[in-house]
Design an enzyme around this catalytic site. Sequence first.
Site, PDB file in Angstrom:
ATOM      1  N   SER A 151       1.002  -1.367   0.042  1.00  0.00           N
ATOM      2  CA  SER A 151       0.066   0.020   0.092  1.00  0.00           C
ATOM      3  C   SER A 151       0.961   1.379  -0.043  1.00  0.00           C
ATOM      4  O   SER A 151       0.681   2.218   0.987  1.00  0.00           O
ATOM      5  CB  SER A 151      -1.046  -0.054   1.317  1.00  0.00           C
ATOM      6  OG  SER A 151      -1.788  -1.308   1.029  1.00  0.00           O
ATOM      7  N   ARG A 166       7.766   6.214  -3.588  1.00  0.00           N
ATOM      8  CA  ARG A 166       8.251   6.962  -2.407  1.00  0.00           C
ATOM      9  C   ARG A 166       7.597   6.235  -1.105  1.00  0.00           C
ATOM     10  O   ARG A 166       6.359   5.757  -1.364  1.00  0.00           O
ATOM     11  CB  ARG A 166       8.368   8.195  -2.500  1.00  0.00           C
ATOM     12  CG  ARG A 166       6.662   8.618  -2.853  1.00  0.00           C
ATOM     13  CD  ARG A 166       6.621  10.149  -2.868  1.00  0.00           C
ATOM     14  NE  ARG A 166       5.205  10.526  -3.431  1.00  0.00           N
ATOM     15  CZ  ARG A 166       4.900  10.269  -4.854  1.00  0.00           C
ATOM     16  NH1 ARG A 166       6.117  10.006  -5.792  1.00  0.00           N
ATOM     17  NH2 ARG A 166       3.786  10.360  -5.479  1.00  0.00           N
ATOM     18  N   ASP A 204      -3.768  -1.501  -2.022  1.00  0.00           N
ATOM     19  CA  ASP A 204      -4.849  -1.749  -1.219  1.00  0.00           C
ATOM     20  C   ASP A 204      -6.193  -0.912  -1.843  1.00  0.00           C
ATOM     21  O   ASP A 204      -7.238  -1.668  -1.807  1.00  0.00           O
ATOM     22  CB  ASP A 204      -4.900  -1.121   0.228  1.00  0.00           C
ATOM     23  CG  ASP A 204      -4.360   0.312   0.483  1.00  0.00           C
ATOM     24  OD1 ASP A 204      -4.109   0.937  -0.627  1.00  0.00           O
ATOM     25  OD2 ASP A 204      -4.283   0.690   1.308  1.00  0.00           O
TER      26      ASP A 204
HETATM   27  C1  BGC Z   1      -0.282   5.204  -0.070  1.00  0.00           C
HETATM   28  C2  BGC Z   1      -1.015   4.592  -1.058  1.00  0.00           C
HETATM   29  C3  BGC Z   1      -2.119   3.967  -0.092  1.00  0.00           C
HETATM   30  C4  BGC Z   1      -2.907   4.711   0.909  1.00  0.00           C
HETATM   31  C5  BGC Z   1      -3.887   3.960   1.777  1.00  0.00           C
HETATM   32  C6  BGC Z   1      -1.009   6.052   0.983  1.00  0.00           C
HETATM   33  O1  BGC Z   1      -0.144   6.630   1.718  1.00  0.00           O
HETATM   34  O2  BGC Z   1       0.717   5.988  -0.822  1.00  0.00           O
HETATM   35  O3  BGC Z   1      -0.412   3.512  -1.938  1.00  0.00           O
HETATM   36  O4  BGC Z   1      -3.126   3.131  -0.978  1.00  0.00           O
HETATM   37  O5  BGC Z   1      -1.676   5.215   1.578  1.00  0.00           O
HETATM   38  O6  BGC Z   1      -3.105   2.684   2.336  1.00  0.00           O
END
Ligand code: BGC
Length: 483
Positions: A151, A166, A204
């Site tokens: 995620s 990142r 996610d």
């Molecule tokens: C991430 C995402 C993720 C979201 C929720 C963000 O900080 O960059 O990839 O989907 O958080 O978990």
Amino acid sequence: MSVDSKALPADLAKEIEVYKNQFWVPTETLNKIIEYFISELDRGNADGTDPTGIPMNAAWVLDYPDGSETGDYLAIDLGGTNLRVVLVHLLGNHKFTTEQSKYHIPTKMRTTQHREELFGFIAECLEDFLKQQHPEGIPTGKLFPLGFTFSYPASQNSITEGVLQRWTKGFDIPNVEGHDVVPLLMEQVEKKGLPIKIDALINDTSGTLVASRYTDELTEMGCIFGTGVNGAYYDRIKNIPKLQGKLEADIAPDSPMLINCEYGSFDNAHKVLPRTKFDIQIDNESPRPGQQAFEKMTSGYYLGELIRLIMLETYEKGLIFKSYTKSCEQIKNLQTPYFLDTSFLSIIEADDTADLSVTSNEFSSKLFIDTTFEERLFARKLSQFIGTRAARLSICGISAVCKKMDHKVAHIAADGSVFLKYPYFPERAAQGLSDVFGWEGIDMKDHPIQIKHAEDGSGVGAAIIAALSHARKEKGLSLGVKL
Ligand code: BGC
């Protein structure tokens, strides 16, 4: 008389008015944000490499699930706080069952200097889970197919890879950004001799969308409102200029492509979001200043920090916690970054006692501060402003995608700790949508666009996406860019 209609003493009443104005986002502002959001979604689809924009990562999920997918899949979900390992049984006929274990990610691991520690930890959790499932010994005759829900923003040239763009949500581990995380995990899995192959790497939000679509075909978006924020939706290949010329012929211009927007980074250029000085301070003092501008105003990782900063400022003005001197342990706690998390606000907002006694306990157990009723009421109002702003801003991503794709009726699958645990968040978000789309007078349950809780999106979604990818592979269809 409800507790919320009770008055604050004049000095605090004056202060609260200032914060109220700073945190209230009028519909007009929401509309302006949404308009810019739409143009940023398009800009990301055209390029997506500008760090001040939204990446709009192609997720290589090229099919809609239809509920008929079957099979047993392992899924892991590396979120902000926990790692979940799930065994998903897709039963077809829109049905599934799951068995799962949750492992807390030790706080230190978020910033370890050795990436092997994180991936080794994931492999350990997988081993532990497989041992629980197979007390007689992990079978070695077959490979367990695994969907890896990672995620964080990752760019993908195919469904089985993901190069971390990142870290977000307070993770900061060297030598992972710019690397494909699949081999990093596989190295640790192989070290342990686990019979696992990674069939899909997903976000996610993608999992949430696909899992809900498996059971509800009105689902048009998957969103997470949790430690981080983000959304995913299906676009069409022909609307994604950056992919043109890079695809095999079996991917037609009208084929769907799931896009992981990564819109937590919306407005990194600070053009439209109404940032307060507290938002600016949070950004400046974060490990990644200038990144995740939208997330820093809306996600669970930062809400506790917002109330801490405001209470500290009010204390420094001599208006609250007057009997505590600066050298007290209590005030040192209040001065400690991230000392409070979102649960602090959630508990205060949920307090329905006449004297805010639950809030009183919360202050004494977390900050060891004995509060007056007025101080508690002040904190409650602050929580309401911060929580309401987060919910109202959160719907800008949903509105932008629905307007861009012309979804007039849609279900938005949502998951994440803020959506599930923060009092009134769903109602405030629905109100925001209603303000933007002009549904005044229509009951929330009849709103044309509804945010619905997704059941175990990231686990089940990873399994379904692994199943969809497997089916494409069997048919000899492509799963990534032309090689
Ligand atoms: C991430 C995402 C993720 C979201 C929720 C963000 O900080 O960059 O990839 O989907 O958080 O978990």
